[in-house]
Design a protein around this motif. Structure first.
Motif, PDB file in Angstrom:
ATOM      1  N   THR A 184      12.790  33.263  19.346  1.00 53.02           N
ATOM      2  CA  THR A 184      11.325  33.265  19.336  1.00 53.02           C
ATOM      3  C   THR A 184      10.827  34.549  19.968  1.00 53.02           C
ATOM      4  O   THR A 184      11.303  34.955  21.039  1.00 53.02           O
ATOM      5  CB  THR A 184      10.771  32.054  20.119  1.00 53.02           C
ATOM      6  OG1 THR A 184      11.318  30.849  19.570  1.00 53.02           O
ATOM      7  CG2 THR A 184       9.256  32.001  20.015  1.00 53.02           C
ATOM      8  N   ASP A 239       0.616  35.300  17.108  1.00 51.85           N
ATOM      9  CA  ASP A 239       1.438  36.288  17.802  1.00 51.85           C
ATOM     10  C   ASP A 239       2.887  35.830  17.957  1.00 51.85           C
ATOM     11  O   ASP A 239       3.680  36.519  18.593  1.00 51.85           O
ATOM     12  CB  ASP A 239       0.857  36.570  19.197  1.00 51.85           C
ATOM     13  CG  ASP A 239      -0.522  37.224  19.117  1.00 51.85           C
ATOM     14  OD1 ASP A 239      -0.775  37.909  18.119  1.00 51.85           O
ATOM     15  OD2 ASP A 239      -1.327  37.017  20.043  1.00 51.85           O
ATOM     16  N   THR A 240       3.220  34.683  17.377  1.00 53.75           N
ATOM     17  CA  THR A 240       4.552  34.115  17.564  1.00 53.75           C
ATOM     18  C   THR A 240       5.361  34.220  16.281  1.00 53.75           C
ATOM     19  O   THR A 240       4.908  33.811  15.213  1.00 53.75           O
ATOM     20  CB  THR A 240       4.457  32.632  17.981  1.00 53.75           C
ATOM     21  OG1 THR A 240       3.689  32.532  19.191  1.00 53.75           O
ATOM     22  CG2 THR A 240       5.848  32.057  18.201  1.00 53.75           C
ATOM     23  N   VAL A 292       7.290  36.503  21.169  1.00 53.79           N
ATOM     24  CA  VAL A 292       5.853  36.430  21.444  1.00 53.79           C
ATOM     25  C   VAL A 292       5.430  37.755  22.056  1.00 53.79           C
ATOM     26  O   VAL A 292       5.925  38.143  23.122  1.00 53.79           O
ATOM     27  CB  VAL A 292       5.513  35.262  22.391  1.00 53.79           C
ATOM     28  CG1 VAL A 292       4.003  35.208  22.637  1.00 53.79           C
ATOM     29  CG2 VAL A 292       6.009  33.943  21.831  1.00 53.79           C
ATOM     30  N   ASN A 293       4.566  38.467  21.358  1.00 55.55           N
ATOM     31  CA  ASN A 293       4.074  39.766  21.828  1.00 55.55           C
ATOM     32  C   ASN A 293       5.219  40.712  22.178  1.00 55.55           C
ATOM     33  O   ASN A 293       5.208  41.400  23.210  1.00 55.55           O
ATOM     34  CB  ASN A 293       3.149  39.584  23.044  1.00 55.55           C
ATOM     35  CG  ASN A 293       1.893  38.819  22.699  1.00 55.55           C
ATOM     36  OD1 ASN A 293       1.342  38.966  21.612  1.00 55.55           O
ATOM     37  ND2 ASN A 293       1.433  37.989  23.618  1.00 55.55           N
TER      38      ASN A 293
END
Length: 782
Positions: free
Chosen positions: A537, A496-497, A539-540
């Motif tokens: 970055t 997910d990243t 994430v989600n």
């Protein structure tokens, strides 16, 4: 294909009914006596209900004729209702050929035939049950059987169908297609000569608001023995709303049901746009699934496209095509106007000369272009490109561009665009489109002599793109504004990243020209270098960013900030309040016209989630030095920054009285508010304290010079001053005592009197006292 199946099924069903009538009717004198037998026979063979309404009439010789005033044929039980109905039907068959097992049918006349074809979600349709299953599982069509298996020759003189209707209903897809007002008249298509054929009607579809009207005229001949077809002078017209398409074909020949030859095809489209398609000749072989079209020309207004040496292969199983595409230069602006497309460019002279040359090949899964030459006004793009696996596209490219100004082709900027920008939040504006990088699956190289985009001019561009599963690396190099650009953009994902790392170095560029052209800022000029090392970055769907930006510049200026003006203002305030209690601070507002020139500038800016922190900013100017630290919120475009200005010594008259008086005194200035026009406040309490200390030191220096002849006393500490004063007093005392006890001696050789060194006549007590004082002073100051 489904429509064709239904039409063929309709003809099969119609043929079954005709043949049944041809065989049964001649056996009886009054066919009405056998009405029940006819319907029962049809039900046994098809499982459907046939209803004969009205009286049946029959003729005997030479034509065995039958006429009915009404006929209906039912749908399968799962569908219900009527599949076909005919208002009146007339059929005549020659009697004599029947003796030789030949069926010569005169023109079949059907008045107001209606056919309703339905498909259910389970796959059942209106033709279900119209075939029987043999013992081996094969399907057999329902046709009359003579018991001996001999073939029946069928000759139809023609078909006359008036005011027919066809309704195709796909309940699985929730769509309908309806043909109304259908008229079809044919001659003997199976004869020795060409027969006339004409058709007309209207087609309506559930997903289209406008009906399609069609007309067709042609001549046709069918050879059932060789399965060959000849079509001559085919003309068709299709009209929908304001559009009309006319098709003309000189000839179509089908030989042995496999080889098709086409000559003299022309399609003309009229309406809001005038267009045409021409195919002088074409051939196709159904067995080998290969077609050749030497030339295909498409024209629309000033646009013309020529497809040469077009070859289509496997066009039934897996279609592919190859050939050469040529689009002579044309005016795109005029073409868009013809299409009623309102597209304006920033440069009115753009899009007036566009052309293309390329060799192409491809199919349902991939496509390739080589020998590409795209001309866009004064720009030329050459190279090759390919795309494989359209479901998950993977591209390869090698492209070279001359000079292109992309900004010329963008719509002119308007005030409304600015309003739209304000509606977007700062976080949205700064969000990196990670999905764009995720979709990149390409490998290749792009080069350009010059590219202008968003006002930024880049020269000698070389961009390398490399990608594999879950990662993309873009490596750009270029020259810009007398400097260079070198760096790398790397995207990767795991679970997910998703991560985007940007490392770019811009070296020795004209900062003012570059930043102003890119509409980043017009507040900084000079020769500078910029190092960017950022990581975003996600994430989600939530993004974070960290990194560092290093800036170094020489011989430039900062617009919107006038440090010298602040110094002059501070000193004027000091003078006006001389002898009064000073204010803690003074506030002011920078103006866009303010300017601070510098010799050198440096700073390291740490980025953490759109907050920039800096603690090592330095600026060197001819009259002062600046150091700074603080934060900048690039999402909200605000700052909170503390600057300390220290005036350095200047040549006489260069900086004025304020610079001279404030030399060496640190001046704290805090900037807050808007990043483009910040507010500032000067810490006057600290400034006045420095000015007072400097004035005290000046007075101290004058006093020490006058009273004790000590040079540079304003720069001495209190410790050094006391030590100097006391040391000078002891030296004077020792010298005075020595002068009080002189000794006179005469030099025998010279005859002169010489003063002897004084003798120490102090008592032991005095000596001890003086030694004690000296030690005391040494212990205090050392």
């Amino acid at each position: 294909m489904r429509v064709l199946k239904w039409l063929l099924g309709f003809l099969v069903t119609l043929t079954v009914l005709i043949l049944a009538a041809v065989i049964i009717v001649p056996m009886v004198f009054d066919p009405n006596d056998y009405r029940d037998d006819i319907t029962r026979l049809v039900n046994e063979k098809t499982g459907r209900d046939l209803k004969l309404n009205g009286e049946l009439t029959v003729s005997v010789f030479p034509w065995v004729g039958i006429r009915t005033q009404g006929l209906t044929f039912s749908q399968p039980p799962q569908i219900g209702g009527e599949m076909m109905s005919v208002k009146t039907a007339q059929l005549r068959v020659k009697f004599t050929p029947l003796l030789s097992r030949q069926v010569h049918i005169d023109t079949i006349i059907l008045e107001s035939p209606k056919l309703h074809l339905v498909t259910l979600e389970g796959g059942i349709d209106s033709f279900s049950g119209l075939s029987t299953t043999a013992d081996d599982g094969s399907t057999e069509d329902i046709t009359p059987d003579d018991g001996a298996g001999a073939a029946v020759a069928l000759v139809v003189q023609g078909l006359e169908l008036t005011e027919g209707a066809l309704l195709i209903e796909d309940r699985a897809a929730n769509s309908t297609t309806q043909v109304s007002g259908l008229n079809l008249i044919t001659g003997n298509l199976l004869g020795d000569t060409l027969a006339e054929i004409s058709a007309s009607g209207q087609i309506s579809m559930s997903d289209s608001p406008d009906a399609i009207a069609f007309q067709l005229e042609s001549q046709m001949q069918v050879d059932v023995d060789t399965l060959s077809v000849k079509v001559r002078e085919l003309s068709a017209k299709v009209t929908q709303a304001q559009m009309e398409a006319v098709l003309d074909i000189d000839s179509v020949d089908v030989v042995d049901s496999s080889t098709i030859s086409l000559k003299g095809t022309q399609v003309n489209l009229s309406g809001p746009i005038e267009a045409g398609l021409a195919i002088p000749g074409a051939t196709a072989d159904l067995d080998s699934q290969k077609a050749n079209i030497p030339e295909l020309v498409i024209e629309a207004g000033g646009f013309k496209a020529i497809l040469a040496d077009l070859v289509a292969a496997n066009f039934i199983d897996a279609p592919t095509a190859s050939g050469r595409l040529s689009i002579p230069k044309f005016n795109v602006q005029n073409f868009l106007k013809d299409l009623d497309v309102d597209y304006q460019t920033t440069d009115p002279a753009a899009l007036k000369s566009v052309g293309l040359e390329a060799v192409f090949s491809g199919g349902l899964e991939s496509a390739q272009v080589k020998d590409l030459v795209l001309t866009l006004d004064d720009s030329t793009l050459k190279g090759a490109a390919s795309v494989s696996d359209f479901e998950n596209p993977s591209a390869k490219f090698d492209l070279q561009l001359t000079t292109l100004d992309l900004d010329r082709y963008l719509p002119p900027s308007t005030d409304d665009a600015g309003a739209d920008d304000e509606a977007v939040s700062g976080a949205e504006a700064l969000a990196v489109p990670m999905a764009m990088f995720k979709e990149i699956n390409a490998n290749g190289q792009f080069k350009a002599e010059t590219l202008i985009a968003s006002g930024l001019t880049l020269d000698d561009i070389d961009v390398q793109v490399r990608s594999q599963q879950g990662s993309v690396t873009i490596t750009p190099t270029a020259s810009l504004y007398d400097g260079t650009l070198d760096g790398q953009i790397a995207y990767s994902e795991e679970g997910d990243t998703a991560k985007l790392a940007v490392k770019n170095e811009v070296d020795l560029v004209e900062l003012g020209k570059m930043l102003n052209a890119a509409e980043v800022t017009d507040q900084l000029t000079g020769i500078g270098s910029l190092l960017v090392d950022l990581v975003v970055t996600e994430v989600n769907g939530v993004q974070n960013n960290q990194g560092v930006i290093k800036l170094q510049a020489k011989d430039g200026s900062i617009q919107g900030v006038d440090v010298k003006g602040m110094i002059d203002s501070a000193y004027a305030q000091y003078q006006s309040l001389s002898g009064k209690q000073p204010a803690d601070s003074q506030e002011g507002q920078s103006k866009s016209s303010d300017e601070t020139k510098f010799a050198e500038l440096f700073g390291t800016f740490n980025v953490n989630n759109n907050i920039i922190t800096n603690d090592d900013f330095t600026l060197q100017a001819p009259l002062f030095r600046v150091g700074g630290e603080g934060t900048i919120d690039i999402e909200k475009q605000v700052l909170n920054y503390l600057v300390e200005v220290k005036v350095v010594a200047s040549t006489e008259g260069q900086g004025g009285e304020a610079i001279d008086k404030l030399s060496g005194i640190p001046i704290p200035i805090r900037f807050t508010g808007s990043l483009t026009e910040p507010s500032y406040s000067i810490d006057f309490k600290r400034l006045y304290k420095g000015l007072f200390a400097k004035e005290v030191d000046r007075k101290k220096g004058e006093l020490l010079k006058e009273k004790f002849d000590i040079e540079g006393g304003e720069e001495l500490s209190t410790k050094d001053v006391l030590k100097g004063i006391l040391g000078r007093k002891l030296d004077k005392k020792d010298k005075r005592k020595a002068q009080e006890r002189p000794l006179q001696e005469r030099d025998a050789s010279s005859g002169e009197t010489v003063q002897e060194a004084p003798k120490d006549t102090r008592t032991e007590k005095e000596k001890a006292k003086d030694d004690l004082k000296k030690k005391l002073l040494d212990s205090i100051f050392d």
